[in-house]
Design a protein around this motif. Structure first.
Motif, PDB file in Angstrom:
ATOM      1  N   ASN A   1       8.185  40.713   8.621  1.00 38.47           N
ATOM      2  CA  ASN A   1       7.332  41.645   9.321  1.00 38.47           C
ATOM      3  C   ASN A   1       7.157  41.359  10.287  1.00 38.47           C
ATOM      4  O   ASN A   1       5.602  41.820  10.529  1.00 38.47           O
ATOM      5  CB  ASN A   1       6.948  42.244   8.531  1.00 38.47           C
ATOM      6  CG  ASN A   1       7.623  42.337   7.206  1.00 38.47           C
ATOM      7  OD1 ASN A   1       8.802  43.521   7.327  1.00 38.47           O
ATOM      8  ND2 ASN A   1       7.690  41.806   5.623  1.00 38.47           N
TER       9      ASN A   1
ATOM     10  N   ASP B   1      13.240  38.221   8.091  1.00 41.32           N
ATOM     11  CA  ASP B   1      14.063  38.982   8.367  1.00 41.32           C
ATOM     12  C   ASP B   1      13.221  40.981   8.826  1.00 41.32           C
ATOM     13  O   ASP B   1      11.374  40.058   9.042  1.00 41.32           O
ATOM     14  CB  ASP B   1      13.722  40.072   6.828  1.00 41.32           C
ATOM     15  CG  ASP B   1      14.332  41.375   6.583  1.00 41.32           C
ATOM     16  OD1 ASP B   1      15.174  41.846   6.791  1.00 41.32           O
ATOM     17  OD2 ASP B   1      13.945  42.452   6.230  1.00 41.32           O
ATOM     18  N   ASN B   2      13.480  41.123   9.779  1.00 38.09           N
ATOM     19  CA  ASN B   2      12.873  42.739  10.092  1.00 38.09           C
ATOM     20  C   ASN B   2      11.906  41.938  11.044  1.00 38.09           C
ATOM     21  O   ASN B   2      10.092  42.868  11.408  1.00 38.09           O
ATOM     22  CB  ASN B   2      11.687  43.742   8.880  1.00 38.09           C
ATOM     23  CG  ASN B   2      12.545  44.048   8.565  1.00 38.09           C
ATOM     24  OD1 ASN B   2      13.712  45.491   9.195  1.00 38.09           O
ATOM     25  ND2 ASN B   2      12.689  44.352   7.212  1.00 38.09           N
TER      26      ASN B   2
ATOM     27  N   ASP C   1      18.171  41.893  10.892  1.00 30.61           N
ATOM     28  CA  ASP C   1      17.438  43.091  11.458  1.00 30.61           C
ATOM     29  C   ASP C   1      15.864  42.911  11.968  1.00 30.61           C
ATOM     30  O   ASP C   1      14.991  43.826  12.433  1.00 30.61           O
ATOM     31  CB  ASP C   1      16.544  44.343   9.895  1.00 30.61           C
ATOM     32  CG  ASP C   1      17.321  44.343   8.783  1.00 30.61           C
ATOM     33  OD1 ASP C   1      18.836  44.989   9.837  1.00 30.61           O
ATOM     34  OD2 ASP C   1      17.596  44.239   8.200  1.00 30.61           O
TER      35      ASP C   1
END
Length: 324
Positions: A177, A199-200, A223
């Protein structure tokens, strides 16, 4: 214990070793208000331990210029109750050598979310530091997003020979994030990333510029809003046994640099190419990868004056050509 006044909550001098700092909240008072310290904990000495500390301050939560220190079980930018108490520049800053950030089990992990810029900053020629299990960009439930404003981890300014993760998957960080890149490495070399999960990211999963011998082993990068891994500006290295999937641009992009080896990876469902090489490189070796369902090509090689070896790969379900 709450320490909420002055410039530095706890300062360990350069001649001090063997100190354990624990169960301290530095930089916020009992009501959770950030007091605006410069450093929550400053470690100039060696072989000291910080554990079960909450750090929230105007510049850095934990500031390490010494060597062989260990940081575990701490909350940097967040409280144990998940309140946002961000640090303005970075959660943890390291310019010393041979320090360890994070524990060896989930019970001894650090939580490093919400910081305005970077979760962990390794800078100033720091070497031989290790980032083990940390939840960078997550709340204490280990799944809820609480990203750092820029990069989860940044390594800069000739900070060579550092390691992110461990040969054991149980001792590797979770980085999610991020407001920009999950990991950002600039002008540094001989960095190994083992078993990290990234991730992300709002930018790239991992972004490299002027970074040589940057190697990935059994890493999962998913992602990202841009490339999974971006080797730019004379960066190079190897990616082995890793999973690169669901990224919005290319799975792995690489341009002018040294030799590359991509071996045994799963590279799938990236919106553009699985592997995307361009400009002039030295030798590129692409072996035994599974490349599936990438939006354009699974392997795209637009390279001048290079030796490219492609063998033993499984290529399927490309949006256009399998290999170009």
């Amino acid at each position: 214990m709450y320490i909420a006044g002055g410039t530095t909550g706890i300062s360990v001098g350069s001649s001090v070793s063997g100190v354990t700092i624990q169960y301290v909240t530095a930089g916020i008072d009992q009501t959770g208000v950030n007091s605006g310290m410069t450093y929550g904990v400053s470690l100039a000495g060696s072989s000291n331990t910080v554990q079960n500390v909450t750090a929230a301050n105007s510049t850095y939560g934990i500031y390490i210029t010494g060597s062989s220190n260990t940081i575990t079980t701490s909350y940097v930018g967040i409280t144990s109750g998940n309140s946002d108490v961000s640090n303005v520049t970075a959660g943890i800053y390291v310019s010393g050598n041979s320090n360890t950030i994070g524990g060896t089990t989930t019970a001894t992990a650090n939580y490093i979310p919400y910081n305005d810029n970077w979760g962990i900053q390794i800078d100033g020629g720091a070497t031989s530091n290790t980032v083990k299990i940390n939840y960078i960009g997550y709340k204490t439930d280990k799944t809820t997003a609480a990203g750092n404003g820029q990069h989860g981890i940044t390594i800069r300014t000739s900070s060579n020979g550092n390691t992110i993760g461990n040969a054991s998957p149980a001792q590797a960080p979770y980085i999610g994030n991020s407001g920009q890149n999950g990991i950002d490495i600039r002008s540094s070399s001989n960095i190994t990333i083992n078993n990290a999960q990234i991730d992300n990211s709002t930018g790239h999963g991992v972004y490299l510029t002027g970074a040589s011998d940057i190697d990935f082993n059994t890493v999962a990068i998913t992602d990202s809003a841009q490339e999974g891994i971006a080797y730019y500006d004379n960066s190079y290295g190897d990616v082995t046994d890793s999973t690169i999937t669901g990224n919005t641009l290319n799975g792995i992009a690489y341009s002018t640099g040294g030799a590359f080896t991509f071996d045994g990876n799963t590279i799938s469902n990236n919106t553009q190419n699985g592997l995307s090489g361009y400009n002039s490189n030295n030798a590129v070796t692409i072996t035994d990868n599974a490349l599936n369902a990438n939006g354009a090509r699974c392997i795209y090689q637009n390279i001048v004056s290079s030796t490219v070896t492609i063998t033993g790969n499984t290529v399927s379900s490309s949006g256009s050509e399998g290999i170009n």
